[in-house]
Design a protein around this motif. Structure first.
Motif, PDB file in Angstrom:
ATOM      1  N   ALA A 164      12.013  21.007 -12.120  1.00 48.13           N
ATOM      2  CA  ALA A 164      12.142  20.884 -10.673  1.00 48.13           C
ATOM      3  C   ALA A 164      11.048  19.973 -10.116  1.00 48.13           C
ATOM      4  CB  ALA A 164      12.081  22.255 -10.009  1.00 48.13           C
ATOM      5  N   HIS A 165       9.825  20.169 -10.589  1.00 48.09           N
ATOM      6  CA  HIS A 165       8.743  19.314 -10.121  1.00 48.09           C
ATOM      7  C   HIS A 165       8.975  17.880 -10.552  1.00 48.09           C
ATOM      8  CE1 HIS A 165       5.606  22.762  -9.518  1.00 48.09           C
ATOM      9  NE2 HIS A 165       6.637  22.841  -8.713  1.00 48.09           N
ATOM     10  N   PHE A 166       9.479  17.697 -11.765  1.00 49.53           N
ATOM     11  CA  PHE A 166       9.791  16.354 -12.235  1.00 49.53           C
ATOM     12  C   PHE A 166      10.853  15.726 -11.345  1.00 49.53           C
ATOM     13  CE2 PHE A 166       9.571  12.978 -15.098  1.00 49.53           C
ATOM     14  CZ  PHE A 166      10.840  12.541 -15.412  1.00 49.53           C
ATOM     15  N   GLY A 167      11.825  16.551 -10.946  1.00 50.00           N
ATOM     16  CA  GLY A 167      12.854  16.077 -10.024  1.00 50.00           C
ATOM     17  C   GLY A 167      12.246  15.566  -8.729  1.00 50.00           C
ATOM     18  N   VAL A 168      11.215  16.240  -8.254  1.00 49.93           N
ATOM     19  CA  VAL A 168      10.547  15.786  -7.033  1.00 49.93           C
ATOM     20  C   VAL A 168       9.924  14.416  -7.261  1.00 49.93           C
ATOM     21  CG1 VAL A 168       8.707  16.246  -5.393  1.00 49.93           C
ATOM     22  CG2 VAL A 168      10.085  18.117  -6.232  1.00 49.93           C
ATOM     23  N   ALA A 169       9.305  14.245  -8.441  1.00 52.22           N
ATOM     24  CA  ALA A 169       8.694  12.945  -8.751  1.00 52.22           C
ATOM     25  C   ALA A 169       9.751  11.853  -8.760  1.00 52.22           C
ATOM     26  CB  ALA A 169       7.989  13.020 -10.098  1.00 52.22           C
ATOM     27  N   VAL A 170      10.898  12.142  -9.396  1.00 50.21           N
ATOM     28  CA  VAL A 170      11.984  11.166  -9.455  1.00 50.21           C
ATOM     29  C   VAL A 170      12.455  10.825  -8.036  1.00 50.21           C
ATOM     30  CG1 VAL A 170      14.388  10.864 -10.162  1.00 50.21           C
ATOM     31  CG2 VAL A 170      12.734  11.835 -11.746  1.00 50.21           C
ATOM     32  N   PHE A 171      12.578  11.849  -7.222  1.00 54.14           N
ATOM     33  CA  PHE A 171      12.999  11.655  -5.833  1.00 54.14           C
ATOM     34  C   PHE A 171      12.030  10.731  -5.101  1.00 54.14           C
ATOM     35  CE2 PHE A 171      14.842  12.817  -1.811  1.00 54.14           C
ATOM     36  CZ  PHE A 171      13.778  12.889  -0.925  1.00 54.14           C
ATOM     37  N   VAL A 172      10.736  10.995  -5.255  1.00 54.66           N
ATOM     38  CA  VAL A 172       9.738  10.185  -4.541  1.00 54.66           C
ATOM     39  C   VAL A 172       9.787   8.740  -5.017  1.00 54.66           C
ATOM     40  CG1 VAL A 172       7.270   9.861  -4.133  1.00 54.66           C
ATOM     41  CG2 VAL A 172       8.244  12.137  -4.060  1.00 54.66           C
ATOM     42  N   VAL A 173       9.991   8.538  -6.330  1.00 53.92           N
ATOM     43  CA  VAL A 173      10.103   7.168  -6.839  1.00 53.92           C
ATOM     44  C   VAL A 173      11.287   6.465  -6.173  1.00 53.92           C
ATOM     45  CG1 VAL A 173      10.701   5.786  -8.857  1.00 53.92           C
ATOM     46  CG2 VAL A 173       9.023   7.601  -9.061  1.00 53.92           C
ATOM     47  N   GLY A 174      12.424   7.167  -6.117  1.00 50.62           N
ATOM     48  CA  GLY A 174      13.608   6.579  -5.507  1.00 50.62           C
ATOM     49  C   GLY A 174      13.361   6.168  -4.069  1.00 50.62           C
ATOM     50  N   ALA A 205       0.822  -1.216   0.000  1.00 51.21           N
ATOM     51  CA  ALA A 205       0.000   0.000   0.000  1.00 51.21           C
ATOM     52  C   ALA A 205       0.851   1.260   0.000  1.00 51.21           C
ATOM     53  CB  ALA A 205      -0.931  -0.010   1.205  1.00 51.21           C
ATOM     54  N   LEU A 206       1.903   1.265   0.828  1.00 51.63           N
ATOM     55  CA  LEU A 206       2.731   2.472   0.896  1.00 51.63           C
ATOM     56  C   LEU A 206       3.471   2.709  -0.412  1.00 51.63           C
ATOM     57  CD1 LEU A 206       4.192   2.389   4.499  1.00 51.63           C
ATOM     58  CD2 LEU A 206       2.656   4.077   3.514  1.00 51.63           C
ATOM     59  N   VAL A 207       3.973   1.624  -0.993  1.00 53.08           N
ATOM     60  CA  VAL A 207       4.659   1.757  -2.279  1.00 53.08           C
ATOM     61  C   VAL A 207       3.687   2.295  -3.319  1.00 53.08           C
ATOM     62  CG1 VAL A 207       5.734   0.486  -4.147  1.00 53.08           C
ATOM     63  CG2 VAL A 207       6.305  -0.059  -1.800  1.00 53.08           C
ATOM     64  N   ALA A 208       2.486   1.751  -3.313  1.00 51.51           N
ATOM     65  CA  ALA A 208       1.484   2.192  -4.278  1.00 51.51           C
ATOM     66  C   ALA A 208       1.193   3.671  -4.109  1.00 51.51           C
ATOM     67  CB  ALA A 208       0.209   1.378  -4.109  1.00 51.51           C
ATOM     68  N   LEU A 209       1.083   4.118  -2.870  1.00 53.14           N
ATOM     69  CA  LEU A 209       0.796   5.533  -2.615  1.00 53.14           C
ATOM     70  C   LEU A 209       1.932   6.410  -3.138  1.00 53.14           C
ATOM     71  CD1 LEU A 209      -1.043   7.637  -1.298  1.00 53.14           C
ATOM     72  CD2 LEU A 209       0.241   7.323   0.820  1.00 53.14           C
ATOM     73  N   GLY A 210       3.163   5.990  -2.837  1.00 51.94           N
ATOM     74  CA  GLY A 210       4.306   6.756  -3.294  1.00 51.94           C
ATOM     75  C   GLY A 210       4.327   6.860  -4.814  1.00 51.94           C
ATOM     76  N   LEU A 211       4.080   5.732  -5.474  1.00 56.89           N
ATOM     77  CA  LEU A 211       4.099   5.728  -6.938  1.00 56.89           C
ATOM     78  C   LEU A 211       2.947   6.546  -7.498  1.00 56.89           C
ATOM     79  CD1 LEU A 211       5.122   2.051  -7.679  1.00 56.89           C
ATOM     80  CD2 LEU A 211       6.453   4.113  -8.075  1.00 56.89           C
ATOM     81  N   LEU A 212       1.801   6.452  -6.836  1.00 56.05           N
ATOM     82  CA  LEU A 212       0.642   7.248  -7.264  1.00 56.05           C
ATOM     83  C   LEU A 212       1.005   8.724  -7.303  1.00 56.05           C
ATOM     84  CD1 LEU A 212      -2.628   7.180  -7.637  1.00 56.05           C
ATOM     85  CD2 LEU A 212      -2.621   8.019  -5.300  1.00 56.05           C
ATOM     86  N   LEU A 213       1.574   9.214  -6.198  1.00 59.04           N
ATOM     87  CA  LEU A 213       1.895  10.634  -6.112  1.00 59.04           C
ATOM     88  C   LEU A 213       2.994  11.013  -7.096  1.00 59.04           C
ATOM     89  CD1 LEU A 213       1.652  11.086  -2.255  1.00 59.04           C
ATOM     90  CD2 LEU A 213       0.165  12.100  -3.984  1.00 59.04           C
ATOM     91  N   ALA A 214       4.015  10.172  -7.212  1.00 57.90           N
ATOM     92  CA  ALA A 214       5.124  10.508  -8.108  1.00 57.90           C
ATOM     93  C   ALA A 214       4.661  10.557  -9.555  1.00 57.90           C
ATOM     94  CB  ALA A 214       6.249   9.491  -7.948  1.00 57.90           C
ATOM     95  N   VAL A 215       3.923   9.549  -9.980  1.00 52.17           N
ATOM     96  CA  VAL A 215       3.464   9.535 -11.369  1.00 52.17           C
ATOM     97  C   VAL A 215       2.470  10.667 -11.607  1.00 52.17           C
ATOM     98  CG1 VAL A 215       2.232   8.200 -13.101  1.00 52.17           C
ATOM     99  CG2 VAL A 215       3.898   7.080 -11.641  1.00 52.17           C
ATOM    100  N   TRP A 216       1.687  10.983 -10.604  1.00 49.12           N
ATOM    101  CA  TRP A 216       0.759  12.121 -10.692  1.00 49.12           C
ATOM    102  C   TRP A 216       1.522  13.398 -11.001  1.00 49.12           C
ATOM    103  CZ3 TRP A 216      -3.844  14.189 -11.191  1.00 49.12           C
ATOM    104  CH2 TRP A 216      -4.114  15.457 -10.657  1.00 49.12           C
TER     105      TRP A 216
END
Lengths: 175, 658, 153
Positions: B498-508, B448-459
């Motif tokens: 910069a926002h894309f960088g945040v997404a990449v960070f969250v995925v990592g 669930a947590l992984v899914a949430l993280g990926l949801l937000l990052a891909v969003w």
């Protein structure tokens, strides 16, 4: 309009907190054992391995337990203070030789002098853990009913002996 | 001779900084053009002398001058040249000098790039920075002088802490300090604005590139520190919520809120008092960080040798600088005015919500960091507040910000429509939901947590693409795709990157926390262990000698499906001078995973304990940070700042009095 | 001994040892994982900036041994934690327990957010109709000039 003053108010509170913080020692871990019964132990003596000693042997008396080791550098600083305290004869001092080798501990006392009525030998440090020891030297003052009344973390100094230890010992002695 | 020149240079710098401060403030207050004009040369002079002082200290290190006490404590003749230079900022005194050097570099930058600003504003900005310099130069000269001599001089130095003998550690403090100190410019602009009563869109436009630049440096500095901890400390961890790490994170959080708030003030003239307050707070947190590291108030791996006198001095400096500016805020902010109005659903309100989130996040980190001190000071006992607390609190607090990142840039100024936004973002939402449901299976198992993280990052990433698409589509109609893409302002690309960088960070972060595996094994030569689909074979340990250490180096070939991927050489080093042992992990870096091997203790003549990790996507953490910083750099170098720089100053005199 | 025999022995003795899968460093990996997971939430009292799991200090090793032993005896995580807190106080916990003294700590962050959000709502509602952009007459004249075909900026 007073909402603009909120940041200043919080800031002033922060400054006060930090100012007080400068006088505190963040590394010191106060003991939760103060006011509680001294944890039970039964350990062999350092000088006579066949004999054992327990805190129960001291019920009815006020005594000082000092945790020391031959590998401990600060213990050297504190040793003269202990010898003085022992010489005064007001309170018996017992040593807890913590995580040491018997020969090393004996040799150290022989060279530096022995202020202890006796020392007990805590080879694996289990009793030390029970007493919440985390850094040597540490010193405890225990009252007649076996309750820990004071703990000093770090080496004893003449000021601490004069201002904290001796007055407490006298007070407990009267009780 | 050289250390004495250095000390003299510092004293001269102090005089010039004082001149800069007084001339700036008094000159602006009285409207004296000659005084105001004199602040620039004074500021440049200060920079020159601080640079000389720094050069003198560096020269002492490079030439192994152990008569200087600070050099003797932080260097050694066997230390390689690059670390002798890094040793300049290896201890408290030298790092303070680095701080002041950075401040004078930024000051110099302001003198160069402020031709288009009204003289009164420049004078005030330089004045504020000058007075801050004065405070720190006094601090150095009176309590932390790196040039003090040591008699008798020791034959050799005590060596730089082995942990600091590393390229990452060489760059981390300079980058970090550039960031910390850079916020003093935003602070100076804020104070100047409060003093002049002039707080408008133009002020925000002047302040913005400086603030964004400082934010970029701070991002890089923090990322370097984190990356260094990862590969140097041998445990594969990269963030410990240590008080000093938090001390750098709080200005970053506040700085992020500030750059967003400045955007609104520049575009719509709104949020003025909020922006000014954030600017003051960002710098206040920088100063607080300086205090926490050097005063001994909190225990930290980063803490320099502490001294209560130094603590009192910095506290006084903090009280004067921040207390003074907050009092100024109380006095002047009410007169600042509201700026443009906006609806409850609009880009302004979404950005305001973003501000609230980041400010609360910074506040929570501050609460957690100082709470043990607060309890101890009130005699209520001693507790510890560590990673379990921060992770529980911080993640839920900032997750909404990730959601807003997708919506905010698409919302119209002044008035936006939720249904309209939802419609425009429908594909982004779909993509994120699909990713959240499907991607975890690609990694092995659903969580669930992984899914949430990926949801937000891909969003965030998908909505970024929507934003770019809309901008390009709405650009100069009919023109070619290339023309349309290049018509999008650089600042927009900066934001998107910069926002894309945040997404990449969250995925990592999500993937490494969700799927990393490790094995802790005892290995004889010839033994193998399998982790993450890779096979690691232990070939034994041989002795090697380095410039100032001896080490046991293991040879560990790594294969996958029978093919050799790499050979890793983890070491256990023993640094002779400081008598410390250090583990040097061996890492094979990859785009989709890191293979991390660390040597434990030897358990027999031939057998060793070896720790093997497989860390998927861990480099996306620092990759994301780098993208964020690049985005910021793009935004700071937008055309409109450079164009404005070329415009004559006189035009602004029209709207001066308000 | 004759040369060929010596040579043969040498070859046989230097044949590679069969490679085997390395054994876990800990005697009981499942227990060890449980020990380390708990130890990661505990603070080392000597190197106070490391978790009990990471620290190499002798006391940390002793305490890890104690934790391991107690877990092997069947004690629950809570019992082990209580054992340590009894001796070292709450300082040893990196996750502060929820007590009256830490209510502000745990509820502070959501409260901050809630207060911030409430203030935001109030301000946004109040500002709904405000249009105080502060345009002066001089600005209006300049705008008129520009709209009438002045130079693009």
């Amino acid at each position: 309009m007073t909402r603009f003053a909120i940041p200043v108010a919080i800031f002033v509170a922060l400054l006060v907190l930090l100012g007080i913080g400068l006088k505190l020692d963040p590394r010191e871990v106060p003991s939760p054992l103060i006011g509680k019964a001294a944890p039970h132990f039964e350990l062999p003596e350092l000088h006579q391995a066949a004999k054992t000693f327990s805190e129960r042997d001291m019920l009815g008396k006020v005594w000082v337990l000092n945790v020391w080791a031959s590998w401990c550098v600060s213990c050297r600083e504190e040793h003269p203070v202990l010898l003085d305290l022992a010489a005064k004869g007001e309170v018996p001092i017992y040593g807890l030789n913590y995580k040491d080798r018997r020969e090393d501990g004996l040799a150290w006392l022989k060279g530096m002098g022995d202020p202890y009525k006796l020392s007990i030998f805590d080879f694996d440090g289990r009793v030390g853990i029970d007493y919440g020891v985390y850094g040597v030297p540490e010193t405890y003052v225990i009252d007649k009913s076996g309750v820990i009344r004071y703990k000093r973390i770090g080496p004893l100094t003449p000021e601490i002996v004069k201002e904290k230890v001796l007055p407490l010992v006298r007070e407990l002695g009267r009780a | 001779m050289i250390p004495e020149i250095g000390q003299l240079a510092l004293a001269l710098a102090l005089c010039l900084a004082l001149a800069q401060g007084l001339l700036g403030f008094v000159g602006a207050a009285r409207g004296e053009p000659t005084w105001m004009a004199a602040t620039r040369p004074a500021a440049r002079g200060q920079f020159a002398f601080v640079a000389i002082a720094f050069a003198c200290l560096t020269a002492s290190f490079v030439s192994n001058d152990f008569t200087v006490g600070y050099v003797a404590s932080n260097s050694n003749s066997a230390l390689p040249l690059q670390y002798r230079i890094a040793g300049v900022w290896g201890g408290h005194e030298g790092s303070m000098l680095l701080w002041v050097l950075m401040l004078s570099v930024w000051t110099f930058g302001v003198t160069l790039f402020s031709r288009h600003l009204p003289q009164e504003m420049v004078a005030r900005v330089l004045g504020v920075m000058g007075l801050v310099s004065v405070g720190f130069l006094l601090f150095i000269l009176f309590t932390s002088n790196p040039f003090l001599r040591l008699f008798p001089a020791p034959p050799d130095g005590r060596d730089l802490n082995p942990l600091l003998q590393d390229p990452g550690m060489v760059m981390h403090p300079p980058m970090l300090y550039m960031g910390y100190v850079g916020f003093s410019i935003a602070f100076a602009f804020a104070v100047a604005a409060l003093l002049s009563g002039r707080l408008d869109a133009a002020w925000a436009r002047w302040s913005r590139p400086w603030t964004t630049a400082a934010w970029c440096f701070l991002t890089v500095g923090i990322a370097l520190g984190s990356g260094w901890a990862y590969y140097e400390l041998g445990w594969g961890g990269w963030w410990f919520w240590d008080p000093v790490e938090n001390a750098s994170f709080m200005p970053w959080l506040t700085g992020t809120a500030l750059i967003h708030s400045l955007a609104v003030t520049e575009k719509r003239g709104a949020f003025r008092s909020w922006t000014v307050l954030l600017a003051i707070l960002a710098f206040a947190l920088s100063l607080l960080g300086t205090f926490l590291v050097r005063s001994g108030v909190l225990t930290s791996v980063h803490a320099f040798a502490t001294d209560p006198t130094r603590g009192i001095f910095i506290l006084a400096l903090l009280a004067l600088v921040i207390g003074g500016s907050l009092l100024l805020y109380v006095w002047r902010a009410p007169k600042v005015g509201l700026g443009g109005g906006f609806e409850p659903v609009s880009r302004e309100s979404l950005l305001l919500l973003n501000n609230v989130i980041f400010a609360s996040a910074a506040g929570s980190v501050l609460l957690g960091t100082l709470y043990p001190l607060a309890l101890d000071a009130s005699g209520l006992g001693k507790i510890s507040v560590g990673p379990p607390y921060f992770e529980t609190v911080f993640v839920p607090l900032t997750a909404p910000a990730l959601f807003l990142m997708g919506v905010g840039p698409l919302a119209r100024w002044k008035k936006a429509s939720l249904p309209d936004l939802a419609w425009r973002l429908r594909w982004a939402l779909a993509a994120s939901v699909v990713a959240a449901l499907a991607l975890p299976f690609a990694m092995g198992r659903w969580g669930a947590l992984v899914a949430l993280g990926l949801l937000l990052a891909v969003w965030v990433a998908a909505s970024g693409f929507v934003q770019l698409y809309e901008k390009v589509r709405n650009a100069a109609g009919g023109a070619s795709a290339w023309t349309r893409l290049s018509s999008v302002p650089r600042a927009t690309y900066g934001m998107l990157l910069a926002h894309f960088g945040v997404a990449v960070f969250v995925v990592g972060v999500t993937l490494v926390k969700g799927y990393e595996t490790e094995k802790d094994v005892r290995m004889e030569p010839g033994d193998t262990v399998e982790v993450g689909g890779y096979t690691f074979r232990f070939d034994g340990v041989r002795d090697v000698t380095g410039p100032n250490y001896v080490a046991g180096r293991a040879q560990i070939p790594v294969t996958r499906n029978g093919r050799l991927v790499t050979t890793l050489y983890p070491e256990k080093r023993f640094y002779r001078v400081q008598n410390t042992t250090m583990t040097e992990a061996a890492i094979d870096t990859g785009l989709t995973r890191d293979l991390y091997v660390s040597l434990g203790d030897s358990v027999s003549d031939t057998a060793w304990v070896v720790r093997v990790y497989h860390k998927p996507f861990v480099d996306w953490i620092w990759g994301g940070c780098l993208l964020m910083a690049l985005g910021g750099a793009l935004a700071a170098s937008d055309r409109r700042y450079r164009l404005a720089a070329r415009r004559p100053r006189e035009e602004y005199a029209v709207a001066a009095a308000r | 001994m004759p040369r060929p025999l010596a040579l043969l022995l040498l070859v046989l003795l230097s044949a590679p040892i069969a490679a085997k899968e390395a054994a876990p460093a800990a005697a009981d990996p499942v227990l060890e994982k449980r020990v380390m997971t708990l130890a990661e939430e505990l603070r080392c009292l000597v190197c106070q900036n490391q978790t009990l799991a990471e620290s190499n200090a002798p006391l940390a090793e002793d305490l890890r041994n104690q934790v391991r032993e107690k877990m092997r005896q069947g004690r629950s995580d809570k019992e082990v934690v209580d054992f340590l807190v009894e001796r070292y106080g709450d300082f040893v916990l990196y996750r502060p327990p929820l007590k009256t003294t830490t209510v502000l700590l745990w509820f502070g962050p959501p409260m901050l957010l809630a207060v911030g959000f409430a203030v935001l709502l109030r301000r946004v509602r109040r500002r709904r109709q405000a249009d105080d952009t502060g345009t002066t007459d001089a600005d209006r004249r300049r705008a008129a000039e520009l709209l009438a075909g002045g130079e693009p900026r």
